[in-house]
Each structure stands twice: as C-alpha cells, then as structure tokens.
Design a protein around this motif. Structure first.
Motif, PDB file in Angstrom:
ATOM      1  N   ALA A  93       0.819  -1.211   0.000  1.00 12.05           N
ATOM      2  CA  ALA A  93       0.000   0.000   0.000  1.00 12.05           C
ATOM      3  C   ALA A  93       0.852   1.259   0.000  1.00 12.05           C
ATOM      4  O   ALA A  93       0.502   2.260  -0.633  1.00 12.05           O
ATOM      5  CB  ALA A  93      -0.934  -0.010   1.208  1.00 12.05           C
ATOM      6  N   LEU A  94       1.980   1.230   0.711  1.00 11.02           N
ATOM      7  CA  LEU A  94       2.854   2.397   0.805  1.00 11.02           C
ATOM      8  C   LEU A  94       3.995   2.358  -0.199  1.00 11.02           C
ATOM      9  O   LEU A  94       4.744   3.335  -0.308  1.00 11.02           O
ATOM     10  CB  LEU A  94       3.434   2.491   2.212  1.00 11.02           C
ATOM     11  N   GLY A  95       4.160   1.266  -0.896  1.00  9.37           N
ATOM     12  CA  GLY A  95       5.288   1.151  -1.819  1.00  9.37           C
ATOM     13  C   GLY A  95       6.610   1.003  -1.074  1.00  9.37           C
ATOM     14  O   GLY A  95       7.644   1.523  -1.518  1.00  9.37           O
ATOM     15  N   LEU A  96       6.594   0.283   0.048  1.00  7.28           N
ATOM     16  CA  LEU A  96       7.805   0.044   0.829  1.00  7.28           C
ATOM     17  C   LEU A  96       8.349  -1.349   0.548  1.00  7.28           C
ATOM     18  O   LEU A  96       7.597  -2.334   0.558  1.00  7.28           O
ATOM     19  CB  LEU A  96       7.520   0.156   2.328  1.00  7.28           C
ATOM     20  N   THR A  97       9.642  -1.437   0.320  1.00  9.75           N
ATOM     21  CA  THR A  97      10.342  -2.718   0.290  1.00  9.75           C
ATOM     22  C   THR A  97      11.306  -2.735   1.468  1.00  9.75           C
ATOM     23  O   THR A  97      12.099  -1.801   1.634  1.00  9.75           O
ATOM     24  CB  THR A  97      11.109  -2.919  -1.023  1.00  9.75           C
ATOM     25  N   VAL A  98      11.225  -3.772   2.269  1.00  6.04           N
ATOM     26  CA  VAL A  98      12.032  -3.887   3.492  1.00  6.04           C
ATOM     27  C   VAL A  98      12.847  -5.170   3.405  1.00  6.04           C
ATOM     28  O   VAL A  98      12.296  -6.243   3.149  1.00  6.04           O
ATOM     29  CB  VAL A  98      11.132  -3.906   4.741  1.00  6.04           C
ATOM     30  N   THR A  99      14.154  -5.027   3.587  1.00  4.59           N
ATOM     31  CA  THR A  99      15.042  -6.199   3.576  1.00  4.59           C
ATOM     32  C   THR A  99      15.674  -6.347   4.944  1.00  4.59           C
ATOM     33  O   THR A  99      16.315  -5.412   5.441  1.00  4.59           O
ATOM     34  CB  THR A  99      16.132  -6.058   2.504  1.00  4.59           C
ATOM     35  N   VAL A 100      15.463  -7.504   5.542  1.00  7.92           N
ATOM     36  CA  VAL A 100      16.063  -7.812   6.849  1.00  7.92           C
ATOM     37  C   VAL A 100      17.290  -8.674   6.581  1.00  7.92           C
ATOM     38  O   VAL A 100      17.185  -9.746   5.980  1.00  7.92           O
ATOM     39  CB  VAL A 100      15.066  -8.536   7.760  1.00  7.92           C
ATOM     40  N   HIS A 101      18.455  -8.178   7.006  1.00  2.00           N
ATOM     41  CA  HIS A 101      19.731  -8.840   6.741  1.00  2.00           C
ATOM     42  C   HIS A 101      20.206  -9.579   7.993  1.00  2.00           C
ATOM     43  O   HIS A 101      20.095  -9.066   9.115  1.00  2.00           O
ATOM     44  CB  HIS A 101      20.800  -7.818   6.352  1.00  2.00           C
ATOM     45  N   TYR A 102      20.763 -10.759   7.787  1.00  2.00           N
ATOM     46  CA  TYR A 102      21.349 -11.529   8.873  1.00  2.00           C
ATOM     47  C   TYR A 102      22.762 -11.943   8.482  1.00  2.00           C
ATOM     48  O   TYR A 102      23.012 -12.311   7.321  1.00  2.00           O
ATOM     49  CB  TYR A 102      20.532 -12.799   9.156  1.00  2.00           C
ATOM     50  N   GLU A 103      23.682 -11.888   9.442  1.00  2.00           N
ATOM     51  CA  GLU A 103      25.035 -12.395   9.254  1.00  2.00           C
ATOM     52  C   GLU A 103      25.381 -13.330  10.398  1.00  2.00           C
ATOM     53  O   GLU A 103      25.028 -13.065  11.557  1.00  2.00           O
ATOM     54  CB  GLU A 103      26.057 -11.262   9.188  1.00  2.00           C
ATOM     55  N   LEU A 104      26.088 -14.411  10.064  1.00  2.00           N
ATOM     56  CA  LEU A 104      26.447 -15.419  11.053  1.00  2.00           C
ATOM     57  C   LEU A 104      27.868 -15.901  10.786  1.00  2.00           C
ATOM     58  O   LEU A 104      28.128 -16.544   9.763  1.00  2.00           O
ATOM     59  CB  LEU A 104      25.469 -16.604  10.965  1.00  2.00           C
ATOM     60  N   PRO A 105      28.817 -15.577  11.665  1.00  2.00           N
ATOM     61  CA  PRO A 105      30.183 -16.055  11.443  1.00  2.00           C
ATOM     62  C   PRO A 105      30.283 -17.564  11.640  1.00  2.00           C
ATOM     63  O   PRO A 105      29.590 -18.140  12.490  1.00  2.00           O
ATOM     64  CB  PRO A 105      30.999 -15.304  12.514  1.00  2.00           C
ATOM     65  N   GLN A 106      31.136 -18.187  10.855  1.00  2.00           N
ATOM     66  CA  GLN A 106      31.295 -19.628  10.907  1.00  2.00           C
ATOM     67  C   GLN A 106      31.732 -20.077  12.302  1.00  2.00           C
ATOM     68  O   GLN A 106      32.665 -19.530  12.882  1.00  2.00           O
ATOM     69  CB  GLN A 106      32.341 -20.091   9.880  1.00  2.00           C
ATOM     70  N   GLY A 107      31.025 -21.072  12.839  1.00  2.00           N
ATOM     71  CA  GLY A 107      31.422 -21.658  14.113  1.00  2.00           C
ATOM     72  C   GLY A 107      31.047 -20.861  15.340  1.00  2.00           C
ATOM     73  O   GLY A 107      31.398 -21.238  16.465  1.00  2.00           O
ATOM     74  N   VAL A 108      30.327 -19.737  15.174  1.00  2.00           N
ATOM     75  CA  VAL A 108      29.971 -18.876  16.301  1.00  2.00           C
ATOM     76  C   VAL A 108      28.448 -18.775  16.383  1.00  2.00           C
ATOM     77  O   VAL A 108      27.814 -18.302  15.444  1.00  2.00           O
ATOM     78  CB  VAL A 108      30.583 -17.471  16.143  1.00  2.00           C
ATOM     79  N   PRO A 109      27.832 -19.189  17.483  1.00  2.00           N
ATOM     80  CA  PRO A 109      26.370 -19.164  17.582  1.00  2.00           C
ATOM     81  C   PRO A 109      25.818 -17.806  18.002  1.00  2.00           C
ATOM     82  O   PRO A 109      25.088 -17.667  18.977  1.00  2.00           O
ATOM     83  CB  PRO A 109      26.084 -20.241  18.632  1.00  2.00           C
ATOM     84  N   MET A 110      26.180 -16.768  17.260  1.00  2.00           N
ATOM     85  CA  MET A 110      25.655 -15.429  17.503  1.00  2.00           C
ATOM     86  C   MET A 110      25.496 -14.746  16.156  1.00  2.00           C
ATOM     87  O   MET A 110      26.419 -14.771  15.332  1.00  2.00           O
ATOM     88  CB  MET A 110      26.592 -14.625  18.406  1.00  2.00           C
ATOM     89  N   PHE A 111      24.343 -14.132  15.924  1.00  2.00           N
ATOM     90  CA  PHE A 111      24.053 -13.542  14.618  1.00  2.00           C
ATOM     91  C   PHE A 111      23.883 -12.037  14.733  1.00  2.00           C
ATOM     92  O   PHE A 111      23.523 -11.496  15.764  1.00  2.00           O
ATOM     93  CB  PHE A 111      22.800 -14.165  13.998  1.00  2.00           C
ATOM     94  N   ARG A 112      24.161 -11.368  13.618  1.00  2.00           N
ATOM     95  CA  ARG A 112      23.964  -9.921  13.473  1.00  2.00           C
ATOM     96  C   ARG A 112      22.801  -9.680  12.524  1.00  2.00           C
ATOM     97  O   ARG A 112      22.601 -10.437  11.562  1.00  2.00           O
ATOM     98  CB  ARG A 112      25.232  -9.275  12.915  1.00  2.00           C
ATOM     99  N   THR A 113      22.055  -8.612  12.782  1.00  2.00           N
ATOM    100  CA  THR A 113      20.946  -8.285  11.899  1.00  2.00           C
ATOM    101  C   THR A 113      20.788  -6.776  11.786  1.00  2.00           C
ATOM    102  O   THR A 113      21.095  -6.028  12.719  1.00  2.00           O
ATOM    103  CB  THR A 113      19.635  -8.927  12.405  1.00  2.00           C
ATOM    104  N   TRP A 114      20.338  -6.323  10.622  1.00  2.00           N
ATOM    105  CA  TRP A 114      19.970  -4.924  10.391  1.00  2.00           C
ATOM    106  C   TRP A 114      18.928  -4.888   9.280  1.00  2.00           C
ATOM    107  O   TRP A 114      18.659  -5.910   8.631  1.00  2.00           O
ATOM    108  CB  TRP A 114      21.189  -4.057  10.064  1.00  2.00           C
ATOM    109  N   VAL A 115      18.330  -3.738   9.069  1.00  2.00           N
ATOM    110  CA  VAL A 115      17.167  -3.642   8.186  1.00  2.00           C
ATOM    111  C   VAL A 115      17.366  -2.500   7.198  1.00  2.00           C
ATOM    112  O   VAL A 115      17.815  -1.408   7.574  1.00  2.00           O
ATOM    113  CB  VAL A 115      15.884  -3.410   9.015  1.00  2.00           C
ATOM    114  N   THR A 116      17.020  -2.749   5.936  1.00  2.00           N
ATOM    115  CA  THR A 116      17.003  -1.715   4.900  1.00  2.00           C
ATOM    116  C   THR A 116      15.555  -1.421   4.524  1.00  2.00           C
ATOM    117  O   THR A 116      14.809  -2.344   4.172  1.00  2.00           O
ATOM    118  CB  THR A 116      17.777  -2.166   3.656  1.00  2.00           C
ATOM    119  N   VAL A 117      15.170  -0.145   4.628  1.00  2.00           N
ATOM    120  CA  VAL A 117      13.826   0.283   4.244  1.00  2.00           C
ATOM    121  C   VAL A 117      13.958   1.133   2.983  1.00  2.00           C
ATOM    122  O   VAL A 117      14.689   2.132   2.972  1.00  2.00           O
ATOM    123  CB  VAL A 117      13.156   1.109   5.360  1.00  2.00           C
TER     124      VAL A 117
END
Length: 713
Positions: A93-117
């Motif tokens: 309805a608003l013409g918004l595209t939102v991308t949620v990004h995830y990064e995960l280093p090999q062997g490490v059980p902790m992830f990073r995330t950020w969002v592009t609007v």
C-alpha cells in the motif's frame, strides 16, 4: 504458509512466512538448544509519520507497518567465513520494500541483523496519508531486531521465569551490573481478560554520542527455569534504544538505533531512496557462561583483523596520576627510560603535547607539537621511545576542535555540528562533522603527518564531550545528522587501518563512555575508565570483559611510590588479566618497587600475554558489585584458568571460587602475582568434586590482591 531454515552448524534460524501475516522467526537451534517462538513477532517494526501502532502504546513494537509487511523472497550467500541471509518483505500500500539482513560467522552461535527500508515510489494506495505530495515517506523508528523470549522445545513460554541483567554506567563508575526479575519489571495485569497486550515496557535509552555514558547497549535475559540465556546488543556508537516487555503470550525484546520520540530523529525517503538501520546482534545459550563465551567468540570473529589482537603489547601512558596533561621533554625522558626498563612495549604521550598556552583543553585541534614543551622538538622524545625499543604513541581527540584553536576559524562552517544555524559548543569545544570532506581531510592529514613524519605507531583517541541530539545542518533532523556523522567516523577509522596496517589505536571516551561494539570492533585497545582511586578500580576492571574481549581491556595500574607493598601489588593486579596498562612515576620509585613492576610485566608476558587473545572470561564470585569487599575475575585459556582476587579492606577469611570448567580434575595452583619474597602466601585448597577452590584471605584489612593460575595436573 511457508517455512525455511538458514544458518550453519553453530546456529540455525527457522522462518515462518504466512500468506496472511508478517514473516517471523519460529525457531532457533544450536548444538545444545532447540528453542521455539510460539509467540510470533514480525522481523522488524516500523513507525512512519501518518502511521502508528495497531494498539496504542509507546513501545517499539506492535506497529501498523510491522503487522502489514509480507514475505516476498529470501537469498543466501557466503562472504569468507560469514554466512548471510537477506529476507525481502513488502508493504504494497505504501510502496515500501524492506530487507532484513542476517550475518552469522562460521562456528559462532551469535548472529547480526539490520534492516534496509526502501521507498519504491510505486504505492498501491496513492491517497495514503502516510505519503507526502511527492510520495515521500518519513521514518520515525525502525527496529534492527525483534524477538519473543521463547522456550525450549516441549516447554511453554513464561515471561515471569526470567531475570534481566543490565548495566549502569557513569564517568569513573563504569560497569555496575545488576539483575531484576521480570516479574518485578512487568506486573501481572490479567490482560488476557481485555483481549489486548499490555502497553508498557522496560525501555533503556541512550542520547548523544557517549554510547555507554549512562547505560550499555548490551544486556542479558536469563532463565534458570527454562535453561536459556539471551545476550543482545546494539552495535552503534551514539543514540540507541532497547526494550523488553510483556505480551499476553510471552515476553519480547526489541532493539533500535535513534528514534523520533527519544532522539529527534526522522529520515525522509523520497522515491528511490533507502535507509539502513544500525546493526544489532544476539545469541541464546543454556546459561550466562555460555552466552559470554558466545559473545567473546563473536567479538573476535567480527572485529577488524589486526596483529596486535592475539598478543597484546604492554602499554605505558604518562597521564593517570602522573603528568596529567602537562608533558615536557624533561618530564618524559625519565619516564621513557623507566618504562623501557620495566618491559613496556608501547609508550604513549597523553594530552597537552600540542599546547603552547598552558591550557591544553580549549586549544585542541591543530595537532602541531608544542615548541615550549619540547625545545628540542617532540622528535627528541619520540626518538628516545623508539630507541628504547618501544612503539611511540600520541593522544588525540580527533572529533573536536577547541574554541581557541586556529582550526576553529580555518575550517569551513560545514565541518562543524550546527543546530538552528549556530555551531554546537560543549565545554569549550566545537564538534567536527565527519560527513564533511574538509573535516575528514584535516584528520587524515593530521594522522598521516604524525605517522609518516614522526614515526608514531600508536594513537589514543579520546572523546570528552557529547553533542546532545546532534546536528541539523544538511540533515533531515538533528538525530539524522548525528547518525550520519557517527557512521562517517567509523568509516574514517577503518580508512586509517587500511592506510596504516601496523597502526595500533586505543578507544578512550572520557574513560569508558563509548564501549559499544561499533567502537571495540575497530580498535585494538579500549580504555575502561578515568578512575584515579586504585581502591575503586577493581570493580571496573572485573566487569570490563562484559563489553569487550579481555585483551582489549585497558584497566589502569598506577602504582605509587607512597603505596605500601601490598597496595603496590593491588594496583598491578588490576591490569593483569587485561591489556597491561601502566602509568605512574617509575623514576621516583625505589629499586624494590621498580623490581616489582619488572616481575609483574615478566609474569604477564610469560603466562597471560600468549593466551589472553583466545581466553574466555568468567566470574568465580559472580559479577562484581560496586561496594563488594571481595571481587574476582577469571580467564579460561585451554587447560589453564587465571583468577585475580581483590580484597578491599575486609576482615579476611575463606573465599570460595567457582571453577566448573575444572570440576572432577586434579589441579595444580600457582600464585602469579606478586612474584618474589616478602609477601604472605594465600593458602588455596581444591575440591575436585564440585569444582571449587577455597582461598584463605589474610585477616587484618587493607587493600590486598593475588592472581592465581589453576592448571590441570
């Protein structure tokens, strides 16, 4: 309804993508956990002018846009050792595209995330009140991470089964952690009878650029009942907000950078424009110790790779309880000699080296060596440092220009923070805006000159003022200008490392006022405080690895010739399980006192320095309390564990240290500091059955300390 799973052997996320609702994380798996999120939360929540919450509240969550986003696609990729996922969502309805990004280093059980609007400029509802006449969308907040608390597979979620561990910070009083049960944070409201979620939350907000000036962008949620511990952080060096709250079905956490309501932040998106949120990251583990091990591994995996990280060099700095910003050739040369004889590998000349006026505070910014302080040129001192086999360092406060500095007039107006058409000033400093090319060029020229012409290999970057909301010059809002500056500053630091790959940089912000991961991931050394009372510093030093790797923690040791031998060693122990960070008038000490320093440095280089870069912190007595009489910090390093115990004018007696990593094993114990005769031995007994060591602290009070090594026999 669709599902997909993404991750690696250390951690995997399962996503649910319904046709009639927002995409959500439905499960998380690690090598020892299988967590379900029966309470579905959108992947991101967005407030824009003209929209609001679907239930009136002042939270980051339950937004109209968050609920109306729909899954479009996802894409996986790998960059080196980091796995990446991009999940694309749309609000048609608003013409918004939102991308949620995830990064995960090999062997490490902790992830990073950020969002592009992104504003696609193609709204299905052209008459929406959200859109301006030119189809502009005005963002007011965007979360980087949202999640329910969750529960292990087969168990039910229970918001009351957790406790929140958060930190209060203050100049000279960093690292004051405390725990609160969620049942005390969120009262039982019988909200199920209303059919609505509660509307309040426990929100923690930072303003300005001292990102850890009052609180920290990192906290933990722990449930011993459920066997789970969340650790989450916002990776940003300025304005942020995190919150935890109760919904009807479960608790939730939400993390964001600047918002309109908290930070005077809005971002206008014209058609074709986009905005990236600040990064956030999280890990979930069976317990507190597991979460700390995960975040320590994540910090090492996601920081800039520098040679000094693995084997941190010993630093001498002339400031604390020593020269205090009044350096001269005559004062420095004896300290250079003493530092070299003590085994220091870096010598840093602190504040004042550029000042000819006798008032170094408002004159910063030109960064030309004083001719009055150094009649033979500052190169006389720098050559002495390098000639003694040490790396030469200088203090800089790059982001400010003193009101009495010539640079205050020679740089263009666009190089400075402004609000309402006036320069922002704080305690006789103007603030540089590193979005501006002239500001960046000035700092690039300064660093390049000091490195290339003077042979400087180490910088202490300080930051002693904060600009409140930011700058509205060439920005959509003051908060928007501040965010742009802080991102430009991080990029500028990365550029220094690229041009000068051997350069070592310390991050100091009035001590520990900026200990966020955006900073610590780009600096090899982190100052933890400006605290000048050696009796208070152990509480800061013991808590430091909560926010940084042990090898980064620059905890000051400033022994004094007037200290008694036990106080002298107490000082040295405060820095021993971090980056060895020394100050004090070594040239005024007795031969016996200088020998204590030499032995401490030798013990550090022999035992700690080779392994600290792969060690994991732990707290044998729990996290330190500011007024605790007895405190302890430990490092696990393979088959060895190091523990420093400080007793602060207590009555003595037995202290039981928890070392569960050595449970059931035969253990040998050695006292690493103090080294030599004349000190009372603290008896240690080992109980292999429960993995505890009992240390007998002598009676008689005073400020006394020991560092022990526990080895598998």
């Amino acid at each position: 309804m669709g599902t997909f799973t993404w991750g690696n052997d250390a951690l995997a996320l399962t996503f649910e993508t319904p046709d009639d609702g927002p995409a959500a994380v439905a499960g998380l798996r690690t090598t020892d956990l299988d967590v379900c999120f029966d309470h579905r939360m959108p992947l991101t929540e967005i407030l824009a002018t003209g929209t609001g919450h679907w239930l009136a509240n002042d939270r980051l969550v339950h937004t109209d846009i968050g609920r109306s986003l729909r899954y479009v696609s996802h894409q996986e990729s790998v960059n080196g050792s980091v796995h990446r996922l991009d999940v694309t969502l749309a609000e048609a309805a608003l013409g918004l595209t939102v991308t949620v990004h995830y990064e995960l280093p090999q062997g490490v059980p902790m992830f990073r995330t950020w969002v592009t609007v992104a504003n696609t400029g193609d709204p299905a509802d052209a008459a929406s009140p959200v859109l301006g006449a030119d189809d502009t969308i005005v963002l007011e907040s965007v979360t980087s991470l949202v999640s329910a608390f969750g529960a292990p597979s087969g168990k039910s979620a229970d918001c009351d089964a957790w406790r929140l561990l958060e930190c209060e910070n203050e100049w000279l009083g960093e690292g004051r952690w405390h725990a609160t049960p969620t049942s005390d944070l969120f009262p039982r409201l019988a909200q199920q009878m209303t059919g609505h979620n509660p509307r309040g939350a426990h929100s923690v907000v930072n303003t300005g650029t001292w990102s850890t000036g009052r609180h920290t962008p990192l906290a933990l949620l722990e449930s011993k009942t459920l066997g789970l511990a969340w650790l989450f952080q916002i990776e940003h060096n300025a304005a942020w907000r995190w919150e935890v709250g109760r919904d009807s079905e479960d608790g939730y956490l939400a993390l964001a950078g600047p918002t309109n309501v908290d930070h005077d932040w809005v971002k206008r998106l014209a058609p074709g424009e986009s905005f990236d949120t600040v990064p956030a990251s999280a890990t979930i583990a069976p317990d507190f110790d597991g979460a700390i091990a995960n975040v320590t591994a994540y910090r090492r995996a996601m920081r800039l790779a520098k040679a000094d990280n693995a084997r941190p060099r010993v630093i001498f700095n002339d400031y604390m309880n020593t020269i205090n910003g009044d350096p001269t050739t005559d004062k420095l040369l004896p300290l250079v000699k003493g530092a070299a004889e003590s085994g220091a590998e870096i010598f840093c000349i602190d504040a004042g080296w550029y000042d000819d006026t006798g008032d170094w505070w408002p004159s910063v910014g030109e960064w030309m060596p004083s001719k009055k302080r150094f009649p033979g040129g500052i190169t006389e001192v720098i050559d002495a440092i390098r000639g003694a086999g040490m790396i030469a360092g200088l203090w800089l406060e790059p982001e400010v220009i003193g009101v009495k500095s010539p640079m205050a007039k020679s740089l263009p107006e666009t190089a400075f923070f402004h609000r309402y058409g006036r320069r922002v000033v704080e305690q006789e400093r103007y603030l540089l805006d590193l979005r501006d090319p002239a500001a960046r060029k000035h700092l690039d020229d300064t660093v390049d000159r000091l490195v290339n012409d003077y042979g400087v290999g180490y910088f202490k970057f300080d930051y002693n003022v904060s600009p409140d909301t930011g700058t509205d010059l060439n920005a959509d809002s003051a908060g928007d200008g501040l965010l742009g500056h802080n991102r430009a500053y991080s990029a500028w630091v990365e550029g220094l490392h690229q041009r000068h790959p051997e350069l070592i940089i310390e991050n100091c912000s009035s001590g520990g006022m900026r200990m966020d991961f955006a900073q610590t991931s780009r600096f090899q050394v982190q100052s933890t405080s400006d605290q000048q009372d050696f009796r208070l510093y152990p509480a800061i030093a013991a808590a430091a690895p909560m926010l940084m790797t042990p090898e980064q923690a620059g905890n000051w040791a400033y022994p004094n010739a007037n200290d008694n031998p036990e106080e002298f060693v107490f000082n040295l122990n405060t820095t021993f399980l971090g980056r060895f960070f020394l100050s004090g008038y070594i040239n005024r000490m007795s031969a016996e006192q200088r020998e204590l320093i030499v032995r401490a440095v030798e013990a550090y280089k022999r035992h700690v320095q080779p392994v600290i870069g792969s060690s994991v912190p732990f707290w044998p007595l729990g996290l330190p309390g500011w007024n605790d009489t007895v405190l302890a910090l430990g490092l696990k390093a393979g088959d060895r564990s190091f523990v420093t115990v400080w007793s602060r004018d207590g009555e003595g007696g037995d202290v039981t240290l928890a070392l569960p990593q050595l449970r059931g094993k035969s253990v040998e114990t050695e006292t690493l500091l103090p080294v030599g005769d004349g000190f009372v031995e603290w008896p240690v007994s080992w109980n292999a059955d429960d993995g505890t060591a009992t240390v007998s602290v002598p009676n008689g009070g005073g400020y006394i300390s020991r560092t022990f090594e526990f080895r598998e026999a």
